[in-house]
Design an enzyme around this catalytic site. Structure first.
Site, mmCIF file in Angstrom:
data_model
loop_
_atom_site.group_PDB
_atom_site.id
_atom_site.type_symbol
_atom_site.label_atom_id
_atom_site.label_comp_id
_atom_site.label_asym_id
_atom_site.label_seq_id
_atom_site.Cartn_x
_atom_site.Cartn_y
_atom_site.Cartn_z
ATOM 1 N N ALA A 69 -21.601 75.778 12.376
ATOM 2 C CA ALA A 69 -22.779 76.776 12.659
ATOM 3 C C ALA A 69 -22.344 78.327 12.664
ATOM 4 C CB ALA A 69 -23.228 76.152 13.871
ATOM 5 N N GLY A 112 -19.907 71.885 12.790
ATOM 6 C CA GLY A 112 -20.956 71.677 12.059
ATOM 7 C C GLY A 112 -20.455 70.934 10.562
ATOM 8 N N GLU A 115 -19.044 67.625 11.018
ATOM 9 C CA GLU A 115 -20.219 66.699 11.048
ATOM 10 C C GLU A 115 -20.949 66.728 9.959
ATOM 11 O OE1 GLU A 115 -21.396 69.317 14.528
ATOM 12 O OE2 GLU A 115 -20.858 67.623 16.051
ATOM 13 N N GLU A 135 -15.240 73.298 18.778
ATOM 14 C CA GLU A 135 -16.596 73.935 19.600
ATOM 15 C C GLU A 135 -15.956 74.193 20.952
ATOM 16 O OE1 GLU A 135 -16.699 71.342 17.628
ATOM 17 O OE2 GLU A 135 -18.698 71.497 16.405
HETATM 18 N N1 CAA Z 1 -19.363 81.619 12.059
HETATM 19 C C1 CAA Z 1 -19.694 82.648 11.691
HETATM 20 N N2 CAA Z 1 -18.728 83.441 11.052
HETATM 21 C C2 CAA Z 1 -17.711 82.840 10.593
HETATM 22 C C3 CAA Z 1 -17.530 81.392 11.026
HETATM 23 C C4 CAA Z 1 -18.545 80.501 11.665
HETATM 24 N N3 CAA Z 1 -18.497 79.257 11.894
HETATM 25 N N4 CAA Z 1 -16.612 80.873 10.423
HETATM 26 C C5 CAA Z 1 -15.817 81.897 9.866
HETATM 27 N N5 CAA Z 1 -16.654 83.041 9.897
HETATM 28 C C6 CAA Z 1 -16.367 84.266 9.589
HETATM 29 C C7 CAA Z 1 -15.490 85.146 10.086
HETATM 30 O O1 CAA Z 1 -15.871 85.395 11.295
HETATM 31 C C8 CAA Z 1 -15.007 86.055 9.021
HETATM 32 O O2 CAA Z 1 -15.886 87.072 8.924
HETATM 33 P P1 CAA Z 1 -15.506 88.684 8.689
HETATM 34 O O3 CAA Z 1 -15.086 88.751 7.390
HETATM 35 O O4 CAA Z 1 -17.037 89.331 8.870
HETATM 36 O O5 CAA Z 1 -14.447 88.950 9.887
HETATM 37 C C9 CAA Z 1 -15.202 85.302 7.699
HETATM 38 O O6 CAA Z 1 -15.743 84.135 8.037
HETATM 39 C C10 CAA Z 1 -13.866 84.904 7.344
HETATM 40 O O7 CAA Z 1 -12.822 83.946 8.471
HETATM 41 P P2 CAA Z 1 -11.577 84.455 9.220
HETATM 42 O O8 CAA Z 1 -11.209 85.822 8.879
HETATM 43 O O9 CAA Z 1 -11.431 84.161 10.204
HETATM 44 O O10 CAA Z 1 -10.776 83.320 7.993
HETATM 45 P P3 CAA Z 1 -9.507 82.535 8.118
HETATM 46 O O11 CAA Z 1 -9.094 82.061 6.997
HETATM 47 O O12 CAA Z 1 -8.425 83.368 8.866
HETATM 48 O O13 CAA Z 1 -10.036 81.552 9.100
HETATM 49 C C11 CAA Z 1 -11.582 79.775 9.947
HETATM 50 C C12 CAA Z 1 -10.845 80.731 8.543
HETATM 51 C C13 CAA Z 1 -10.221 78.776 10.428
HETATM 52 C C14 CAA Z 1 -12.650 78.818 9.263
HETATM 53 C C15 CAA Z 1 -11.945 80.538 11.198
HETATM 54 O O14 CAA Z 1 -12.917 81.536 10.651
HETATM 55 C C16 CAA Z 1 -12.552 79.660 11.919
HETATM 56 O O15 CAA Z 1 -11.820 79.164 12.870
HETATM 57 N N6 CAA Z 1 -13.954 79.743 12.175
HETATM 58 C C17 CAA Z 1 -14.701 79.135 13.152
HETATM 59 C C18 CAA Z 1 -14.843 77.707 13.153
HETATM 60 C C19 CAA Z 1 -15.566 77.147 14.317
HETATM 61 O O16 CAA Z 1 -15.345 77.446 15.443
HETATM 62 N N7 CAA Z 1 -16.508 76.212 13.709
HETATM 63 C C20 CAA Z 1 -17.545 75.698 14.892
HETATM 64 C C21 CAA Z 1 -18.569 76.359 14.943
HETATM 65 S S1 CAA Z 1 -19.754 75.712 16.168
HETATM 66 C C22 CAA Z 1 -20.807 74.425 15.616
HETATM 67 O O17 CAA Z 1 -20.522 74.246 14.416
HETATM 68 C C23 CAA Z 1 -21.532 73.478 16.495
HETATM 69 C C24 CAA Z 1 -22.099 72.289 15.781
HETATM 70 O O18 CAA Z 1 -21.563 71.591 16.403
HETATM 71 C C25 CAA Z 1 -22.957 72.287 14.825
#
Ligand code: CAA
Length: 261
Positions: A69, A112, A115, A135
């Site tokens: 998400a 998500g 999921e 999460e």
């Molecule tokens: N939401 C919003 N933005 C996100 C995102 C997310 N879930 N995942 C990545 N992005 C964005 C980053 O903020 C970044 O944006 P900017 O370029 O503006 O800085 C861009 O995508 C690229 O990401 P990274 O620079 O972090 O790239 P990376 O290769 O170093 O890492 C990653 C990639 C491992 C996916 C890392 O971005 C990450 O850990 N993302 C978060 C994953 C996460 O926590 N997901 C769970 C979300 S909560 C959820 O899903 C609830 C549910 O149960 C439905």
């Protein structure tokens, strides 16, 4: 027929192209959408009405299947908004779709995204894929099946470890745990997933639907109830033309010609 359909998600699942994409013939229609779950739901509703479609492949990019998400969008959400908007309920369509749906996961399937992959019927993973429920690090918990489907698939200890640490697992580990049914080199993933969809598409779509429903029943009920459902569904196949054709074709040593009736 042996047709398949193809849906694309992307890194954050945000503002990406979702829709029909006949990559093999390069004649896809792309539908850029603001809300990916709406795009996927709409596409799935269309695919379910289309008798020429036997199976669906859901994929993302090389870097990510979906990273979950949109965290930045969720920052300001309140409890009452979540409740009243039934937050995350829009994704149920994926798990509810009657046709087989294969997740082709390259790169990250997080939160998500993991999921979403688990809502599909079969997961094929590219060799660099990573699965996780991070999460907990955001001060929340999985909200679309991460504590439920994952636990049923990989068991309590591993699911607990993944959900409580947020640590990711590799494609190879996902396969070992039964989360993914196959790992293939990343650049061959889509072709392999399509091959799988085509194989399913050679069978009767009617019987495939019944079989999918029966396997899903194993997740949703007790063993006794599930066995009863399976037995009755098996009996029901004897009322179809395709069951008769399948067995007749075997006896006559020829390929079956299914009509989905
Ligand atoms: N939401 C919003 N933005 C996100 C995102 C997310 N879930 N995942 C990545 N992005 C964005 C980053 O903020 C970044 O944006 P900017 O370029 O503006 O800085 C861009 O995508 C690229 O990401 P990274 O620079 O972090 O790239 P990376 O290769 O170093 O890492 C990653 C990639 C491992 C996916 C890392 O971005 C990450 O850990 N993302 C978060 C994953 C996460 O926590 N997901 C769970 C979300 S909560 C959820 O899903 C609830 C549910 O149960 C439905």
């Amino acid at each position: 027929g042996s047709n398949w359909e193809f849906i694309k998600t992307d890194v954050t699942g945000e503002k990406k192209n979702v829709g029909r994409d006949h990559t093999e013939s390069s004649q896809g229609t792309e539908c850029p959408l603001q809300r990916p779950h709406e795009g996927i739901s709409t596409a799935l509703q269309q695919f379910s009405k289309d008798k020429s479609i036997a199976a669906i492949v859901l994929t993302g990019s090389e870097k990510a299947f979906a990273a979950g998400a949109d965290i930045k969008e969720m920052v300001g959400n309140t409890y009452s908004q979540c409740i009243q908007g039934n937050f995350l309920n829009d994704w149920v369509e994926v798990a509810r779709t009657q046709k087989p749906i294969i997740a082709a996961v390259n790169g990250y399937a997080l939160g998500g995204g993991c999921e979403l992959a688990m809502m599909c019927d079969i997961i094929y993973a590219g060799d660099k894929a990573k699965f996780g429920q991070p999460e907990i690090a955001l001060g929340t918990i999985p909200g679309a099946g991460g504590t439920q489907r994952l636990t049923r698939v990989v068991g309590k200890s591993k699911a607990m470890e993944m959900c409580l640490t947020g640590n990711m697992i590799s494609a190879q580990e996902a396969e070992k745990l039964g989360l993914a049914s196959k790992v293939v080199p990343a650049d061959q993933l889509l072709a392999e997933a399509i091959k799988l969809a085509e194989k399913i598409g050679t069978h009767s779509s009617l019987i495939v639907q019944l079989c999918k429903e029966s396997v899903n029943t194993a997740y949703e009920t007790t063993l006794q109830e599930g066995l009863k459902f399976e037995r009755r569904t098996f009996h029901a196949t004897f009322s179809t033309a395709d069951r008769k054709e399948g067995m007749t074709a075997f006896a006559e040593k020829r390929p079956a010609n299914f009509t989905n009736e």
